[in-house]
Design an enzyme around this catalytic site. Sequence first.
Site, PDB file in Angstrom:
ATOM      1  N   LYS A 168       3.669   1.426  -3.781  1.00 33.77           N
ATOM      2  CA  LYS A 168       3.125   0.658  -4.905  1.00 33.77           C
ATOM      3  C   LYS A 168       3.964   0.792  -6.177  1.00 33.77           C
ATOM      4  CE  LYS A 168      -1.716   0.453  -3.443  1.00 33.77           C
ATOM      5  NZ  LYS A 168      -3.126   0.626  -3.863  1.00 33.77           N
ATOM      6  N   TYR A 203     -15.700   3.753   2.240  1.00 32.24           N
ATOM      7  CA  TYR A 203     -16.509   2.733   2.912  1.00 32.24           C
ATOM      8  C   TYR A 203     -16.789   3.066   4.378  1.00 32.24           C
ATOM      9  CZ  TYR A 203     -11.721   1.197   3.938  1.00 32.24           C
ATOM     10  OH  TYR A 203     -10.399   1.149   4.304  1.00 32.24           O
ATOM     11  N   THR A 227       0.849  -1.191   0.000  1.00 30.17           N
ATOM     12  CA  THR A 227       0.000   0.000   0.000  1.00 30.17           C
ATOM     13  C   THR A 227       0.883   1.238   0.000  1.00 30.17           C
ATOM     14  OG1 THR A 227      -1.917   1.052   1.033  1.00 30.17           O
ATOM     15  CG2 THR A 227      -0.267   0.093   2.522  1.00 30.17           C
ATOM     16  N   GLY A 269     -17.284   1.488  -1.220  1.00 29.09           N
ATOM     17  CA  GLY A 269     -16.011   0.857  -1.547  1.00 29.09           C
ATOM     18  C   GLY A 269     -15.630  -0.345  -0.710  1.00 29.09           C
ATOM     19  N   GLY A 280     -11.714  13.073  -9.031  1.00 32.36           N
ATOM     20  CA  GLY A 280     -10.453  12.795  -8.368  1.00 32.36           C
ATOM     21  C   GLY A 280      -9.339  12.401  -9.314  1.00 32.36           C
ATOM     22  N   SER A 281      -8.091  12.522  -8.822  1.00 28.34           N
ATOM     23  CA  SER A 281      -6.923  12.205  -9.647  1.00 28.34           C
ATOM     24  C   SER A 281      -5.810  11.556  -8.826  1.00 28.34           C
ATOM     25  CB  SER A 281      -6.384  13.487 -10.304  1.00 28.34           C
ATOM     26  OG  SER A 281      -6.039  14.454  -9.304  1.00 28.34           O
ATOM     27  N   GLY A 282      -6.165  11.013  -7.658  1.00 24.60           N
ATOM     28  CA  GLY A 282      -5.190  10.305  -6.829  1.00 24.60           C
ATOM     29  C   GLY A 282      -4.959   8.886  -7.306  1.00 24.60           C
ATOM     30  N   GLY A 283      -4.330   8.081  -6.460  1.00 23.52           N
ATOM     31  CA  GLY A 283      -3.963   6.727  -6.863  1.00 23.52           C
ATOM     32  C   GLY A 283      -5.134   5.848  -7.244  1.00 23.52           C
TER      33      GLY A 283
END
Length: 278
Positions: A64, A217, A60, A238, A123-126
């Site tokens: 990654k 979640y 994580t 999620g 969004g544009s994160g991982g």
Amino acid sequence: MGKFALIGCPLGHSLSPIIHKELFKINGSGSTYRLNEIPAESFESQAPRLLGELDGFNVTIPYKTDIIHLLDELDYKAELFGAVNTVKITNGSAKGFNTDCDGFLRSLKSAGIALGGSVLLCGSGGVARMIAFECACARCRLTIAVRPADIPFANKIKDEIKEKLSADAKVILLDEVRGGFDLVINGTPVGMFPNTDCCVLGEDIIKNSSAAFDVIYNPGETLFLKYAAHAGIKNSNGLSMLVWQAAVAQEIWLGCEFSQSDIDKIAKTANKALPAKK
């Protein structure tokens, strides 16, 4: 029986040990799973040692991408995304996989949500990057909506999709979103506990769409999903995605299979372990 772990930093109150323990019960492997929090300054010295100690591990943030140069081989999706969250070690050889995408796709399927047509991704994160690639693979008409500060990151995703998959994506500001979509996705932390009174989109956008997916979640029903429920459209949070990505990791490690009923059962167990909700 095998020895497995999660590496990252910080790991905090990770649900991974709980989820994997329940998965091991179902497949009867008797395997073990532990947390290995590795500080950034120790990654290059500690990570290679794990390759000799474990049968596999999950990865994580923030490793990654960093883990890739230590591996012998990459699965197609891991190579495509340039990110690994699962490693299998066989006779000293380490192969990297990305099961985040499997978690996303299987959770959509379990909710009866089709990945196709027009998709709005916030969004544009991982995690948003992975979802954007899956949308491109499915030849969706993808729009990525972000805050002004995140425009460069969204454009980078757009350019990567164009280069690797010859697919197009549109980048806009969240304030510029209009109309409805076949699927709207919240790939941001907006609405996550304890800030549960926030929503990344206006209710009108969600109610004019056909389905909604939120990577969050906790809480199980964000304001984003409350709007979807009020509109009567298909929706999912999620948690199923989180459990499925772990399940697919075990399918890779142990050659087992899990059913949707298995995932639903474990999701209930994992939900009980979440911090108290408002």
